[in-house]
Design a protein around this motif. Sequence first.
Motif, PDB file in Angstrom:
ATOM      1  N   LYS A 171       0.819  -1.212   0.000  1.00 55.46           N
ATOM      2  CA  LYS A 171       0.000   0.000   0.000  1.00 55.46           C
ATOM      3  C   LYS A 171       0.853   1.262   0.000  1.00 55.46           C
ATOM      4  N   ASP A 172       1.862   1.294   0.822  1.00 54.44           N
ATOM      5  CA  ASP A 172       2.672   2.492   0.980  1.00 54.44           C
ATOM      6  C   ASP A 172       3.960   2.329   0.184  1.00 54.44           C
ATOM      7  N   GLU A 173       3.940   2.798  -1.070  1.00 54.22           N
ATOM      8  CA  GLU A 173       5.113   2.638  -1.910  1.00 54.22           C
ATOM      9  C   GLU A 173       5.282   3.829  -2.843  1.00 54.22           C
ATOM     10  N   VAL A 174       6.512   4.034  -3.273  1.00 54.95           N
ATOM     11  CA  VAL A 174       6.850   5.059  -4.250  1.00 54.95           C
ATOM     12  C   VAL A 174       7.483   4.333  -5.428  1.00 54.95           C
ATOM     13  N   ALA A 175       6.995   4.610  -6.631  1.00 54.96           N
ATOM     14  CA  ALA A 175       7.511   3.931  -7.819  1.00 54.96           C
ATOM     15  C   ALA A 175       8.529   4.809  -8.527  1.00 54.96           C
ATOM     16  N   VAL A 176       9.650   4.183  -8.909  1.00 52.98           N
ATOM     17  CA  VAL A 176      10.677   4.828  -9.724  1.00 52.98           C
ATOM     18  C   VAL A 176      10.756   4.029 -11.014  1.00 52.98           C
ATOM     19  N   ALA A 177      10.468   4.673 -12.131  1.00 52.50           N
ATOM     20  CA  ALA A 177      10.491   3.993 -13.426  1.00 52.50           C
ATOM     21  C   ALA A 177      11.771   4.351 -14.167  1.00 52.50           C
ATOM     22  N   ILE A 178      12.388   3.323 -14.773  1.00 53.29           N
ATOM     23  CA  ILE A 178      13.577   3.523 -15.596  1.00 53.29           C
ATOM     24  C   ILE A 178      13.228   3.043 -16.998  1.00 53.29           C
ATOM     25  N   THR A 179      13.257   3.953 -17.965  1.00 50.69           N
ATOM     26  CA  THR A 179      12.925   3.576 -19.335  1.00 50.69           C
ATOM     27  C   THR A 179      14.137   2.947 -20.019  1.00 50.69           C
ATOM     28  N   ARG A 180      13.899   2.409 -21.195  1.00 50.03           N
ATOM     29  CA  ARG A 180      14.950   1.728 -21.954  1.00 50.03           C
ATOM     30  C   ARG A 180      16.142   2.642 -22.227  1.00 50.03           C
ATOM     31  N   ASP A 181      15.856   3.919 -22.479  1.00 53.01           N
ATOM     32  CA  ASP A 181      16.947   4.851 -22.776  1.00 53.01           C
ATOM     33  C   ASP A 181      17.548   5.495 -21.528  1.00 53.01           C
ATOM     34  N   GLY A 182      17.183   5.013 -20.335  1.00 50.90           N
ATOM     35  CA  GLY A 182      17.819   5.461 -19.101  1.00 50.90           C
ATOM     36  C   GLY A 182      17.181   6.650 -18.417  1.00 50.90           C
ATOM     37  N   ARG A 183      16.029   7.125 -18.896  1.00 45.01           N
ATOM     38  CA  ARG A 183      15.357   8.242 -18.231  1.00 45.01           C
ATOM     39  C   ARG A 183      14.666   7.739 -16.969  1.00 45.01           C
ATOM     40  N   LEU A 184      14.656   8.575 -15.935  1.00 45.69           N
ATOM     41  CA  LEU A 184      14.039   8.225 -14.647  1.00 45.69           C
ATOM     42  C   LEU A 184      12.775   9.036 -14.446  1.00 45.69           C
ATOM     43  N   PHE A 185      11.756   8.382 -13.892  1.00 41.46           N
ATOM     44  CA  PHE A 185      10.493   9.047 -13.584  1.00 41.46           C
ATOM     45  C   PHE A 185      10.085   8.686 -12.161  1.00 41.46           C
ATOM     46  N   VAL A 186       9.721   9.696 -11.394  1.00 37.62           N
ATOM     47  CA  VAL A 186       9.186   9.505 -10.042  1.00 37.62           C
ATOM     48  C   VAL A 186       7.848  10.220 -10.000  1.00 37.62           C
ATOM     49  N   ALA A 187       6.803   9.490  -9.693  1.00 38.66           N
ATOM     50  CA  ALA A 187       5.436  10.042  -9.644  1.00 38.66           C
ATOM     51  C   ALA A 187       5.072  10.741 -10.950  1.00 38.66           C
ATOM     52  N   GLY A 188       5.505  10.154 -12.070  1.00 33.51           N
ATOM     53  CA  GLY A 188       5.156  10.691 -13.376  1.00 33.51           C
ATOM     54  C   GLY A 188       5.999  11.864 -13.836  1.00 33.51           C
ATOM     55  N   GLN A 189       6.948  12.317 -13.016  1.00 30.93           N
ATOM     56  CA  GLN A 189       7.797  13.450 -13.374  1.00 30.93           C
ATOM     57  C   GLN A 189       9.206  12.961 -13.650  1.00 30.93           C
ATOM     58  N   GLN A 190       9.783  13.449 -14.744  1.00 31.54           N
ATOM     59  CA  GLN A 190      11.136  13.039 -15.097  1.00 31.54           C
ATOM     60  C   GLN A 190      12.134  13.671 -14.143  1.00 31.54           C
ATOM     61  N   VAL A 191      13.093  12.859 -13.701  1.00 33.28           N
ATOM     62  CA  VAL A 191      14.105  13.283 -12.738  1.00 33.28           C
ATOM     63  C   VAL A 191      15.458  12.808 -13.248  1.00 33.28           C
ATOM     64  N   HIS A 192      16.486  13.617 -13.043  1.00 32.89           N
ATOM     65  CA  HIS A 192      17.848  13.195 -13.371  1.00 32.89           C
ATOM     66  C   HIS A 192      18.380  12.364 -12.211  1.00 32.89           C
ATOM     67  N   LEU A 193      19.335  11.488 -12.491  1.00 31.62           N
ATOM     68  CA  LEU A 193      19.887  10.616 -11.453  1.00 31.62           C
ATOM     69  C   LEU A 193      20.465  11.419 -10.290  1.00 31.62           C
ATOM     70  N   SER A 194      21.076  12.562 -10.582  1.00 32.50           N
ATOM     71  CA  SER A 194      21.665  13.374  -9.513  1.00 32.50           C
ATOM     72  C   SER A 194      20.606  14.003  -8.611  1.00 32.50           C
ATOM     73  N   GLY A 195      19.374  14.187  -9.100  1.00 29.04           N
ATOM     74  CA  GLY A 195      18.311  14.778  -8.294  1.00 29.04           C
ATOM     75  C   GLY A 195      17.346  13.765  -7.709  1.00 29.04           C
ATOM     76  N   LEU A 196      17.620  12.476  -7.950  1.00 27.38           N
ATOM     77  CA  LEU A 196      16.715  11.428  -7.466  1.00 27.38           C
ATOM     78  C   LEU A 196      16.675  11.362  -5.948  1.00 27.38           C
ATOM     79  N   GLU A 197      17.825  11.428  -5.308  1.00 29.05           N
ATOM     80  CA  GLU A 197      17.872  11.346  -3.849  1.00 29.05           C
ATOM     81  C   GLU A 197      17.056  12.468  -3.213  1.00 29.05           C
ATOM     82  N   GLN A 198      17.231  13.684  -3.698  1.00 29.05           N
ATOM     83  CA  GLN A 198      16.505  14.834  -3.144  1.00 29.05           C
ATOM     84  C   GLN A 198      14.995  14.685  -3.354  1.00 29.05           C
ATOM     85  N   LYS A 199      14.590  14.219  -4.537  1.00 29.81           N
ATOM     86  CA  LYS A 199      13.166  14.047  -4.843  1.00 29.81           C
ATOM     87  C   LYS A 199      12.538  12.995  -3.928  1.00 29.81           C
TER      88      LYS A 199
END
Length: 133
Positions: free
Chosen positions: A55-83
């Motif tokens: 129930k209590d989870e946060v999804a991080v999606a990694i696409t084939r080309d290496g883009r990261l998405f958290v809660a539907g918003q694109q994030v760079h790897l360097s800003g993932l920890e802060q997000k």
Amino acid sequence: MDIPVRSQSTGLNLTPLIDIVFLLLVFFLLTTHFIEEDGIGVRLPAAASTTTREKDEVAVAITRDGRLFVAGQQVHLSGLEQKLRGMLSSDTAVVIRGDRDVPLQTAVSVMEQTKKAGAARIVVATLEEAGAP
């Protein structure tokens, strides 16, 4: 003397039927589990053993080309920890939904950043293999 003739209306009383339909609607709305999809095209890898979502989870999606998405918003790897810091509580699991063609180093880097952000658990999302028990 004429006796007035009363005509009886022979209609169907729909009130009980409407009540039953309403109760069924409420029952199905309360007992249905809705699966929340993030809408990001990720082909998950297959695995023989799977578990259900938490129930209590946060999804991080990694696409084939290496883009990261958290809660539907694109994030760079360097800003993932802060997000993730602002989204995690003490018992929140981070689910990594990585495409099956993502390099292992990218997945490990994402896991490292989520651990630095304070994730209690890291889960890798997979699909159940066809023919698995």
